[in-house]
Design a protein around this motif. Sequence first.
Motif, PDB file in Angstrom:
ATOM      1  N   ARG A  75       0.961  -1.149  -0.024  1.00 18.19           N
ATOM      2  CA  ARG A  75       0.002  -0.017   0.038  1.00 18.19           C
ATOM      3  C   ARG A  75       0.763   1.296   0.090  1.00 18.19           C
ATOM      4  O   ARG A  75       0.433   2.317  -0.558  1.00 18.19           O
ATOM      5  N   TYR A  76       2.073   1.433   0.561  1.00 18.12           N
ATOM      6  CA  TYR A  76       3.012   2.203   0.638  1.00 18.12           C
ATOM      7  C   TYR A  76       3.927   2.399  -0.290  1.00 18.12           C
ATOM      8  O   TYR A  76       4.807   3.374  -0.473  1.00 18.12           O
ATOM      9  N   LEU A  77       3.960   1.447  -1.286  1.00 15.47           N
ATOM     10  CA  LEU A  77       4.798   1.380  -2.428  1.00 15.47           C
ATOM     11  C   LEU A  77       4.377   2.119  -3.626  1.00 15.47           C
ATOM     12  O   LEU A  77       3.105   2.090  -3.744  1.00 15.47           O
ATOM     13  N   PRO A  78       5.041   2.810  -4.443  1.00 20.78           N
ATOM     14  CA  PRO A  78       4.517   3.516  -5.610  1.00 20.78           C
ATOM     15  C   PRO A  78       3.944   2.314  -6.586  1.00 20.78           C
ATOM     16  O   PRO A  78       4.601   1.276  -6.578  1.00 20.78           O
ATOM     17  N   ALA A  79       3.306   2.785  -7.580  1.00 19.94           N
ATOM     18  CA  ALA A  79       2.714   1.933  -8.568  1.00 19.94           C
ATOM     19  C   ALA A  79       3.772   1.375  -9.308  1.00 19.94           C
ATOM     20  O   ALA A  79       4.655   1.957  -9.754  1.00 19.94           O
ATOM     21  N   LYS A  80       3.768   0.072  -9.664  1.00 20.51           N
ATOM     22  CA  LYS A  80       4.780  -0.668 -10.536  1.00 20.51           C
ATOM     23  C   LYS A  80       4.763  -0.014 -11.965  1.00 20.51           C
ATOM     24  O   LYS A  80       3.580   0.029 -12.640  1.00 20.51           O
ATOM     25  N   LEU A  81       5.969  -0.258 -12.454  1.00 17.21           N
ATOM     26  CA  LEU A  81       6.042   0.462 -14.023  1.00 17.21           C
ATOM     27  C   LEU A  81       5.818  -0.848 -14.780  1.00 17.21           C
ATOM     28  O   LEU A  81       6.043  -2.022 -14.562  1.00 17.21           O
ATOM     29  N   GLY A  82       5.451  -0.476 -16.063  1.00 18.66           N
ATOM     30  CA  GLY A  82       5.320  -1.690 -16.936  1.00 18.66           C
ATOM     31  C   GLY A  82       6.437  -1.935 -17.944  1.00 18.66           C
ATOM     32  O   GLY A  82       7.332  -1.037 -17.587  1.00 18.66           O
ATOM     33  N   GLU A  83       6.698  -2.835 -18.508  1.00 19.33           N
ATOM     34  CA  GLU A  83       7.845  -3.108 -19.266  1.00 19.33           C
ATOM     35  C   GLU A  83       8.385  -1.834 -20.388  1.00 19.33           C
ATOM     36  O   GLU A  83       9.579  -1.465 -20.518  1.00 19.33           O
ATOM     37  N   ALA A  84       7.251  -1.232 -20.972  1.00 20.90           N
ATOM     38  CA  ALA A  84       7.382  -0.360 -22.202  1.00 20.90           C
ATOM     39  C   ALA A  84       7.917   0.926 -21.035  1.00 20.90           C
ATOM     40  O   ALA A  84       9.084   1.727 -21.550  1.00 20.90           O
ATOM     41  N   GLU A  85       7.385   1.372 -20.121  1.00 16.31           N
ATOM     42  CA  GLU A  85       7.949   2.202 -19.251  1.00 16.31           C
ATOM     43  C   GLU A  85       9.313   2.144 -18.834  1.00 16.31           C
ATOM     44  O   GLU A  85      10.259   3.097 -18.701  1.00 16.31           O
ATOM     45  N   ILE A  86       9.674   0.840 -18.224  1.00 16.23           N
ATOM     46  CA  ILE A  86      11.172   0.531 -17.812  1.00 16.23           C
ATOM     47  C   ILE A  86      12.044   0.721 -19.102  1.00 16.23           C
ATOM     48  O   ILE A  86      13.363   1.362 -18.961  1.00 16.23           O
ATOM     49  N   LEU A  87      11.729   0.232 -20.366  1.00 11.00           N
ATOM     50  CA  LEU A  87      12.490   0.241 -21.457  1.00 11.00           C
ATOM     51  C   LEU A  87      12.725   1.944 -21.793  1.00 11.00           C
ATOM     52  O   LEU A  87      13.711   2.389 -22.227  1.00 11.00           O
ATOM     53  N   ALA A  88      11.740   2.642 -21.615  1.00  9.89           N
ATOM     54  CA  ALA A  88      11.853   4.194 -21.790  1.00  9.89           C
ATOM     55  C   ALA A  88      12.780   4.667 -21.135  1.00  9.89           C
ATOM     56  O   ALA A  88      13.826   5.501 -21.219  1.00  9.89           O
ATOM     57  N   ALA A  89      12.853   4.213 -19.772  1.00 13.07           N
ATOM     58  CA  ALA A  89      13.745   4.711 -18.650  1.00 13.07           C
ATOM     59  C   ALA A  89      15.267   4.302 -19.021  1.00 13.07           C
ATOM     60  O   ALA A  89      16.165   5.109 -18.747  1.00 13.07           O
ATOM     61  N   ILE A  90      15.258   3.190 -19.573  1.00 16.96           N
ATOM     62  CA  ILE A  90      16.460   2.546 -19.924  1.00 16.96           C
ATOM     63  C   ILE A  90      16.941   3.298 -21.134  1.00 16.96           C
ATOM     64  O   ILE A  90      18.258   3.705 -21.227  1.00 16.96           O
ATOM     65  N   ASP A  91      16.422   3.651 -22.146  1.00 16.13           N
ATOM     66  CA  ASP A  91      16.665   4.384 -23.022  1.00 16.13           C
ATOM     67  C   ASP A  91      17.106   5.811 -22.677  1.00 16.13           C
ATOM     68  O   ASP A  91      18.131   6.322 -23.335  1.00 16.13           O
ATOM     69  N   ALA A  92      16.335   6.307 -21.848  1.00 17.08           N
ATOM     70  CA  ALA A  92      16.676   7.749 -21.203  1.00 17.08           C
ATOM     71  C   ALA A  92      18.265   7.727 -20.769  1.00 17.08           C
ATOM     72  O   ALA A  92      19.015   8.474 -20.776  1.00 17.08           O
ATOM     73  N   ALA A  93      18.202   6.680 -19.891  1.00 12.46           N
ATOM     74  CA  ALA A  93      19.550   6.333 -19.276  1.00 12.46           C
ATOM     75  C   ALA A  93      20.931   6.213 -19.936  1.00 12.46           C
ATOM     76  O   ALA A  93      21.910   6.723 -19.732  1.00 12.46           O
ATOM     77  N   ILE A  94      20.576   5.522 -21.200  1.00 15.31           N
ATOM     78  CA  ILE A  94      21.622   5.234 -22.031  1.00 15.31           C
ATOM     79  C   ILE A  94      21.900   6.485 -22.703  1.00 15.31           C
ATOM     80  O   ILE A  94      23.195   6.871 -23.136  1.00 15.31           O
ATOM     81  N   GLY A  95      21.216   7.403 -22.966  1.00 13.37           N
ATOM     82  CA  GLY A  95      21.299   8.483 -23.676  1.00 13.37           C
ATOM     83  C   GLY A  95      22.026   9.545 -22.541  1.00 13.37           C
ATOM     84  O   GLY A  95      23.098  10.259 -22.958  1.00 13.37           O
ATOM     85  N   GLU A  96      21.850   9.492 -21.416  1.00 12.57           N
ATOM     86  CA  GLU A  96      22.374  10.149 -20.181  1.00 12.57           C
ATOM     87  C   GLU A  96      23.919   9.860 -19.943  1.00 12.57           C
ATOM     88  O   GLU A  96      24.906  10.639 -20.022  1.00 12.57           O
ATOM     89  N   THR A  97      24.114   8.460 -20.100  1.00  9.31           N
ATOM     90  CA  THR A  97      25.275   7.918 -19.628  1.00  9.31           C
ATOM     91  C   THR A  97      26.195   7.432 -20.681  1.00  9.31           C
ATOM     92  O   THR A  97      27.322   7.521 -20.762  1.00  9.31           O
ATOM     93  N   GLY A  98      25.908   7.482 -21.879  1.00 14.61           N
ATOM     94  CA  GLY A  98      26.424   7.262 -22.960  1.00 14.61           C
ATOM     95  C   GLY A  98      26.918   5.530 -23.212  1.00 14.61           C
ATOM     96  O   GLY A  98      28.044   5.345 -24.036  1.00 14.61           O
ATOM     97  N   ALA A  99      26.080   4.749 -22.415  1.00 15.25           N
ATOM     98  CA  ALA A  99      26.423   3.471 -22.255  1.00 15.25           C
ATOM     99  C   ALA A  99      26.236   2.842 -23.680  1.00 15.25           C
ATOM    100  O   ALA A  99      25.459   3.061 -24.502  1.00 15.25           O
ATOM    101  N   SER A 100      27.193   1.972 -24.219  1.00 11.19           N
ATOM    102  CA  SER A 100      27.219   1.536 -25.579  1.00 11.19           C
ATOM    103  C   SER A 100      27.289  -0.156 -25.500  1.00 11.19           C
ATOM    104  O   SER A 100      26.827  -0.826 -26.466  1.00 11.19           O
ATOM    105  N   GLY A 101      27.954  -0.713 -24.463  1.00 15.25           N
ATOM    106  CA  GLY A 101      28.176  -2.118 -24.809  1.00 15.25           C
ATOM    107  C   GLY A 101      27.887  -2.646 -23.207  1.00 15.25           C
ATOM    108  O   GLY A 101      27.629  -2.238 -22.186  1.00 15.25           O
ATOM    109  N   PRO A 102      28.070  -3.934 -23.144  1.00 13.71           N
ATOM    110  CA  PRO A 102      27.747  -4.835 -21.764  1.00 13.71           C
ATOM    111  C   PRO A 102      28.991  -4.262 -20.659  1.00 13.71           C
ATOM    112  O   PRO A 102      28.683  -4.479 -19.410  1.00 13.71           O
ATOM    113  N   ALA A 103      29.916  -3.934 -21.103  1.00 13.56           N
ATOM    114  CA  ALA A 103      30.806  -3.253 -20.143  1.00 13.56           C
ATOM    115  C   ALA A 103      30.492  -2.061 -19.240  1.00 13.56           C
ATOM    116  O   ALA A 103      30.938  -1.728 -18.291  1.00 13.56           O
ATOM    117  N   ASP A 104      29.470  -1.365 -20.058  1.00 13.23           N
ATOM    118  CA  ASP A 104      28.766  -0.239 -19.311  1.00 13.23           C
ATOM    119  C   ASP A 104      27.510  -0.585 -18.296  1.00 13.23           C
ATOM    120  O   ASP A 104      26.878   0.424 -17.972  1.00 13.23           O
TER     121      ASP A 104
END
Length: 148
Positions: A88-117
């Motif tokens: 009841r006290y936790l925020p609503a869980k994100l769906g897979e599409a929202e998680i993928l969008a967050a991952i894409d945004a983080a890749i843009g911010e960090t410049g991650a390009s491969g498994p080493a990142d």
Amino acid sequence: MSLKQRLTDDMKAAMKSGDKHSLGVIRLVNAAIKQKEVDERIQLDDTQVIAVLDKMVKQRKDSVDQYEKANREDLAAIERAEISVIQRYLPAKLGEAEILAAIDAAIGETGASGPADMGKLMAALKPKLAGQADMGQVSALVKQKLSG
């Protein structure tokens, strides 16, 4: 209203209404929060409280698995009931599409390009997705994204 204040208010309401089950779980949550504050000599903010709640849910899910393997459905049911109160006290869980969008945004911010990142990317994602996504699922999606 902060999460700690909401827990305190709900604890008082549970006392007044006689809801012993919710009262017990909320007291457990407050004790875990207070223990972390005492151990680290800090005041927890909402993000840190969510991390404590996440840990408590994970512990109870592990217990449910163990109880089910031991054919102790009575104990598993108690753990599931505690999970429902904590969630009841936790925020609503994100769906897979929202998680993928967050991952894409983080890749843009960090410049991650491969498994080493992967570590750098997970470090950027963890504070953003804490309590909103299963970090195991996030890790699997990050690995898939960076290797593909």
